[in-house]
Write an enzyme that holds these catalytic residues in place. Structure first.
Site, PDB file in Angstrom:
ATOM      1  N   LYS A 107       0.837  -1.198   0.000  1.00 34.84           N
ATOM      2  CA  LYS A 107       0.000   0.000   0.000  1.00 34.84           C
ATOM      3  C   LYS A 107       0.877   1.255   0.000  1.00 34.84           C
ATOM      4  O   LYS A 107       2.080   1.174   0.299  1.00 34.84           O
ATOM      5  CB  LYS A 107      -0.904  -0.026   1.231  1.00 34.84           C
ATOM      6  N   ARG A 159     -10.591  -1.120  14.710  1.00 37.22           N
ATOM      7  CA  ARG A 159     -10.612  -0.379  13.446  1.00 37.22           C
ATOM      8  C   ARG A 159     -11.451  -1.195  12.460  1.00 37.22           C
ATOM      9  O   ARG A 159     -12.671  -1.197  12.571  1.00 37.22           O
ATOM     10  CB  ARG A 159      -9.167  -0.133  12.985  1.00 37.22           C
ATOM     11  N   TYR A 204      15.598  30.505   9.768  1.00 42.43           N
ATOM     12  CA  TYR A 204      14.350  31.229   9.979  1.00 42.43           C
ATOM     13  C   TYR A 204      14.137  31.487  11.458  1.00 42.43           C
ATOM     14  O   TYR A 204      14.406  30.609  12.283  1.00 42.43           O
ATOM     15  CB  TYR A 204      13.155  30.423   9.449  1.00 42.43           C
ATOM     16  N   MET A 259      11.931  24.795   3.429  1.00 41.91           N
ATOM     17  CA  MET A 259      11.278  24.023   2.369  1.00 41.91           C
ATOM     18  C   MET A 259      12.291  23.371   1.423  1.00 41.91           C
ATOM     19  O   MET A 259      12.164  22.200   1.075  1.00 41.91           O
ATOM     20  CB  MET A 259      10.320  24.914   1.569  1.00 41.91           C
TER      21      MET A 259
HETATM   22  C1  LIG Z   1       0.029  -2.293   6.586  1.00 34.05           C
HETATM   23  C2  LIG Z   1      -0.546  -3.586   7.008  1.00 34.05           C
HETATM   24  C3  LIG Z   1       0.263  -4.722   7.159  1.00 34.05           C
HETATM   25  C4  LIG Z   1       1.757  -4.685   7.045  1.00 34.05           C
HETATM   26  O1  LIG Z   1       2.301  -4.212   8.249  1.00 34.05           O
HETATM   27  P1  LIG Z   1       3.880  -4.098   8.493  1.00 34.05           P
HETATM   28  O2  LIG Z   1       3.975  -3.767   9.917  1.00 34.05           O
HETATM   29  O3  LIG Z   1       4.379  -3.006   7.605  1.00 34.05           O
HETATM   30  O4  LIG Z   1       4.453  -5.423   8.133  1.00 34.05           O
HETATM   31  C5  LIG Z   1      -0.371  -5.921   7.433  1.00 34.05           C
HETATM   32  N1  LIG Z   1      -1.720  -5.994   7.575  1.00 34.05           N
HETATM   33  C6  LIG Z   1      -2.519  -4.927   7.461  1.00 34.05           C
HETATM   34  C7  LIG Z   1      -3.993  -5.071   7.628  1.00 34.05           C
HETATM   35  C8  LIG Z   1      -1.961  -3.690   7.178  1.00 34.05           C
HETATM   36  O5  LIG Z   1      -2.764  -2.609   7.077  1.00 34.05           O
END
Ligand SMILES: *Cc1c(COP(=O)(O)O)cnc(C)c1O
Length: 382
Positions: free
Chosen positions: A42, A140, A270, A318
Site C-alpha cells: 500500500k 478499526r 528562519y 522548504m
Molecule cells: C500495513 C498492514 C500490514 C503490514 O504491516 P507491516 O507492519 O508493515 O508489516 C499488514 N496488515 C494490514 C492489515 C496492514 O494494514
C-alpha cells in the site's frame, strides 16, 4: 514531475531492488514452507514505487498482494494477471463494481458490505471473492470477533460471494506480546464460532512484520502479510527479526549546495532559532521539508557528509537545510549528503532518522515527496 534526464540529481531516494528480492527470499526461508507470502504494498509500496517494487516481488515469489484501495489494486492487476490482490481498506459504494472489473478481493467487515457485494455479483452474474476481516482488539476494521459467526452465516447465504480467506490485524505486535496472544486466541475462537467454516480451505492470516516474532507454525495459519520487513526495516529496534538478516532497500540522499563561514554569535535560520557558539563552517544542503525532511528535525537531526555525522542547525526549511561542517575538512559544493543510508563507515538508519521527528519508519517512507525521484538499482548496479 520527472527530472530532466541530463540534469544531476539534487535529492533522490535510492531503491535497491536486488536487496528487496533477497529480503523476500530470506523472510520466506525463515517461515514454514506451506505459509503463503502476502506482500503488503500500500501507499506506493511504502514510498518505494508500486510498479518497480511489485514487479520485483512477483519475480521473487510473492503469492498475493495487499493494498489500500482500488487504484493501487488496479495498478497491480495491470502489471500481471494471476496474483490475487486483496484490498485492506473499506470500499466506497461507487467503487464496488471495480472488484469484478479488476478481479480484486475485498475485505468484509459488515453486513452492509455483504449486501453491496452480493448485489454487484448478482448484476454481473459473477462471484465476488472476499476475505472475512475479524476485529480482535484493534477497534478499526473488521467485524468484532464476538459477532463474526453471524456475519459468516450471512456471507455463506450470499450466492454471488466466495469466501477465500479470513484474517485479523494486530494492534500492538511490536510492543505487547501478551495482547497479541490474546488477539490470536480471540481470532481462533471467532473462526470456531463460524458454523461450517473449514480453515484448511481458506487463507488464514494474522501476522504483520512484528507479528512474525511471535508467530508459530500452528494451524490454522497459512499466510503472513509482510510490509515493513521486506523493505529491510525492523518493526522495532530490539526485534528478534534481526536474525532474518534483511537489508534496507531505501536510502535517501541529497547534495551540498553551498559552503560558507559564519562568525561565532551569528543567529541563523528562519526566526534566528540557532546562535552559533563558535566560528563555524556551515553547509547548505539541497533538501528540506519540500522533499521529506520533517520540520520537526530542526536543530535535532544529523546528516552524513564525507562519512561524518553533521548536526542540523536551526530550522529545516522548504528547499534547504543548514548543517555544521566545521569539523569536517574539505567539504565542497556538490558533495553527497546522506539523510538515510550509508556513507563510508557512517550510517543513519531510517529508525534513527524517524526518531528525530518523533515519527516511525512507516510514516517517514510515506513522507518522501513527489519532488524526490526514486532511482532504482538492480543486482548489476545499473
Ligand atoms: C500495513 C498492514 C500490514 C503490514 O504491516 P507491516 O507492519 O508493515 O508489516 C499488514 N496488515 C494490514 C492489515 C496492514 O494494514
Amino acid at each position: 514531475m520527472q527530472p530532466v534526464p541530463s540534469l544531476p540529481l539534487r535529492c533522490w531516494a535510492e531503491i535497491d531492488l536486488a536487496a528487496l528480492e533477497r529480503n523476500l527470499r530470506l523472510i520466506r526461508a525463515s517461515l514454514p514452507p506451506h505459509i503463503k507470502y502476502v506482500a503488503v504494498v500500500k501507499a506506493d509500496a511504502y514510498g518505494h514505487g508500486l510498479h518497480q517494487t511489485v514487479a520485483r516481488l512477483m519475480h521473487a515469489g510473492a503469492d498475493l498482494f495487499a493494498v489500500a484501495n482500488v487504484t493501487e489494486a488496479a495498478a497491480i492487476r495491470e502489471l500481471g494477471p494471476g496474483w490475487p490482490v486483496l484490498i485492506l481498506s473499506p470500499l466506497l459504494p461507487e467503487e464496488d463494481k471495480y472488484l469484478l472489473e479488476y478481479d480484486i478481493t475485498a475485505a468484509v467487515s459488515s453486513e452492509e458490505e455483504v449486501e453491496r457485494f452480493e448485489a454487484v455479483g448478482k448484476e454481473a452474474g459473477r462471484v465476488v471473492p472476499v476475505h472475512l476481516k475479524i476485529d480482535t482488539g484493534m477497534g478499526r476494521l473488521g467485524v468484532w470477533h464476538e459477532y463474526a459467526g453471524r456475519l459468516y452465516e450471512r456471507l455463506r447465504q450470499a450466492e454471488h460471494i466466495r469466501i477465500d480467506g479470513a484474517f485479523t490485524h494486530f494492534s500492538s505486535a511490536d510492543d505487547d506480546p501478551a495482547f497479541t496472544d490474546e488477539q490470536r486466541r480471540r481470532f481462533l475462537a471467532a473462526l470456531r464460532s463460524c458454523a461450517g467454516l473449514d480453515p484448511s480451505r481458506l487463507l488464514i492470516h494474522a501476522d504483520n512484520s512484528a507479528g512474525l516474532e511471535t508467530a508459530h507454525d500452528g494451524q490454522p495459519f497459512n499466510a503472513v502479510r509482510v510490509g515493513l520487513l521486506q523493505f529491510g526495516i525492523l518493526p522495532h529496534p530490539n526485534s528478534m527479526l534481526a536474525r532474518v538478516h534483511t537489508e534496507p532497500v531505501f536510502s535517501f540522499h541529497t547534495r551540498v549546495g553551498l559552503v560558507k563561514r559564519l562568525p561565532a554569535g551569528t543567529d541563523i535560520s528562519y526566526n534566528r532559532t540557532r546562535t552559533l557558539k563558535r566560528d563555524s563552517v556551515v553547509a547548505v544542503i539541497c533538501a528540506g521539508y519540500g522533499d521529506g525532511i520533517a520540520r520537526a528535525c530542526s536543530d535535532r537531526a544529523q546528516i552524513l557528509v564525507r562519512g561524518t555525522r553533521c548536526a542540523v542547525l536551526g530550522r529545516v526549511t522548504m528547499d534547504q537545510t543548514i548543517i555544521d561542517v566545521t569539523d569536517v575538512p574539505g567539504v565542497r559544493c556538490g558533495d553527497q549528503a546522506t539523510l538515510v543510508g550509508r556513507q563510508d563507515s557512517g550510517q543513519i538508519s531510517i529508525a534513527e532518522f524517524s526518531a528525530w521527528s518523533d515519527s516511525i519508519p512507516w510514516e517517514t517512507l510515506c513522507s518522501v515527496t513527489k519532488r524526490v525521484p526514486r532511482v532504482y538499482r538492480t543486482s548489476l548496479g545499473l
